[in-house]
Design an enzyme around this catalytic site. Structure first.
Site, PDB file in Angstrom:
ATOM      1  N   ASP A  15       1.018  -1.400   0.165  1.00  0.00           N
ATOM      2  CA  ASP A  15      -0.162  -0.236  -0.136  1.00  0.00           C
ATOM      3  C   ASP A  15       0.929   1.350   0.333  1.00  0.00           C
ATOM      4  O   ASP A  15       0.335   2.093  -0.583  1.00  0.00           O
ATOM      5  CB  ASP A  15      -0.827  -0.228   1.046  1.00  0.00           C
ATOM      6  CG  ASP A  15      -1.676   1.006   1.503  1.00  0.00           C
ATOM      7  OD1 ASP A  15      -2.702   0.989   0.294  1.00  0.00           O
ATOM      8  OD2 ASP A  15      -1.076   2.063   1.677  1.00  0.00           O
ATOM      9  N   LYS A  40       1.359   4.119  -3.368  1.00  0.00           N
ATOM     10  CA  LYS A  40       1.442   5.691  -2.923  1.00  0.00           C
ATOM     11  C   LYS A  40       2.451   6.558  -3.417  1.00  0.00           C
ATOM     12  O   LYS A  40       2.481   7.441  -3.534  1.00  0.00           O
ATOM     13  CB  LYS A  40       0.964   5.869  -0.980  1.00  0.00           C
ATOM     14  CG  LYS A  40      -0.493   5.954  -0.851  1.00  0.00           C
ATOM     15  CD  LYS A  40      -0.656   5.007   0.434  1.00  0.00           C
ATOM     16  CE  LYS A  40      -2.361   4.301   0.466  1.00  0.00           C
ATOM     17  NZ  LYS A  40      -2.444   3.904   1.685  1.00  0.00           N
TER      18      LYS A  40
END
Ligand code: HSE
Length: 431
Positions: free
Chosen positions: A203, A207
């Site tokens: 994750d 980003k």
């Protein structure tokens, strides 16, 4: 007020419902700020019957998100479905191809298909906006793309995953196990549906790919990111870090190097005095090093319905104002292909924890191997051997060296037979 911006929202989970609530609560101010009345005219969600506590009486329900995306009842499509393929990708592509603007919070979709989607947006003159995809309520996308447009950025790094920061914070402050803290993060709704995305660092990598593109004008390339998660961090490491004046954080780091843009996600020792070390719990933070502003740190909620909705509504407001920024700051053809800077070339200090066999000459042999690989030791601490006196924990901190030197020295130490377990290595990030 004559003009209306008609919004379609696909995905009415925590974030989608919060967007509807925020658009309702801020309706008058948004109209005054943008010159347009923002109205939700279409929605799509798996369970239309569920009571979400929001008023959707003015909206048409669509069973297929792609039908909503193409519908002539909307000007702007908000994708809050999630996932890097399937309905999320198909509906975003359908909306852009139909000349509509898109707002999404979907970092996985952008990390994988961001460039193709930006091309589609360019070709059909729509906007593609994704403030909510990185660090929830922190406006870091706009900060990099617009606010720092007059800077040459050297490095951008941050705590981009609230679940990992929550776990590391509670382990350190309360002496709890990794598993207990992860279970609590899941109960509180911070973690992704598959928590390996959080704890494995993926994750954060999604980003970081977005931030690196915005900061350095390069095409997103999640494959170029070296990714390590927090699953092997132990209480012993957190305690040793604190004694050495550091705190362990899962950081995403993108920086210019002489070899290209280095992009990496890994547990990191940061000085206890740094701004980023103060960020505890589910909170996110991003620091930017740039020539004109020097250093800038933004801290705020990285997840949660209202914080994420705040970013979604900011993008809706931009589109209502008629703003159509190039999604990644430059037209797609002007984005460079990133030169990949391999991790082996990474330079920095290292924390190394070894389970050393309690034998005469073991410490001397370890120090020799380090010296043979040109590694200078800043500190070396040996603890009392464990109960059966056969193994002693030894913590080394190195001065700046390269990843390749550290890995080669450790391979030699392991081959010498002086350690009883796999060495633990945590990189140290300079301020
Ligand atoms: N699982 C993510 C986190 C949610 O923990 O930060 C926001 O992307």
């Amino acid at each position: 007020m004559s003009e209306i911006l008609r919004v379609g929202i696909a995905g009415l989970g925590t974030v989608g419902a919060a967007v509807v609530r925020l658009l309702d609560a801020q309706a008058a101010d948004l109209a005054a700020r943008t010159g347009k009345k923002v109205v939700v005219t279409g929605v799509s969600a798996r369970d239309p019957a569920r009571d979400r506590g929001i008023d959707l009486s003015g909206a048409t329900w669509f069973s297929a998100p792609t039908d909503l995306a193409r519908s002539d009842k909307i000007d702007l499509f908000v994708e809050l479905i999630g996932g890097d393929e399937g309905p999320a990708r198909e509906s975003v592509e359908a909306a852009l191809a139909a000349g509509k603007s898109v707002v999404t919070a979907n970092k996985a979709l952008l990390a994988k298909h961001g460039i193709a989607l930006a091309r589609l947006a360019e070709a059909h003159h729509g906007a593609l906006a994704f403030e909510a995809s990185v660090a929830g309520g922190i406006p870091i996308v706009k900060t990099l793309r617009e606010g720092l447009a007059g800077n040459r950025i050297e490095r951008v790094y941050g705590i981009l995953n609230g679940t990992c920061n929550y776990i590391l914070s509670r382990m350190e402050l309360e002496g709890l196990s990794f598993a207990e803290c992860l279970a609590d993060a899941q109960k509180l709704g911070y973690a992704e549906a598959d928590p390996t995305f959080d704890i494995g660092g993926f994750d954060t990598a999604h980003k970081l790919a977005i931030l690196a593109s915005l900061a350095f004008g390069v095409k997103l390339d999640a494959e170029a990111i070296s990714v390590e998660g927090i699953q092997d961090i132990s209480l012993a490491d957190l305690q040793a870090a604190s004694e050495l004046g550091y705190r362990v954080k899962l950081l995403g780091v993108a920086q210019r190097t002489p070899h290209g843009v280095e992009q990496r996600v890994h547990p990191t020792m940061v000085p206890l005095s740094s701004a980023i070390a103060q960020v505890m719990g589910v909170t996110n933070a991003v620091t930017v090093d740039a020539d004109a502003v020097n250093e800038l740190t933004l801290v705020g909620p990285g997840a949660g319905g209202m914080a994420t909705a705040s970013a979604v509504v900011a993008d809706i407001a931009d589109i209502a104002r008629g703003i159509r920024s190039a999604p990644f700051g430059l037209p797609v053809d002007h984005l460079a292909s990133p030169e990949k800077s391999p991790m082996q070339r990474h330079e920095g200090g290292y924390y190394i924890r070894l389970a050393v066999r309690n034998e005469i000459g073991a410490a001397a042999a370890i120090a020799t191997r380090m010296a043979e690989h040109g590694i200078s030791l800043e500190s070396i601490v040996q603890r009392r051997a464990c109960a059966d006196a056969s193994v002693a924990p030894v913590v080394l901190v190195t001065y700046a060296t390269t990843e390749a030197s550290v890995r080669e020295a450790l391979a030699a130490i392991v081959a010498d037979g002086h350690v009883a377990d796999k060495p633990q290595v945590i990189r140290i990030e300079r301020e």
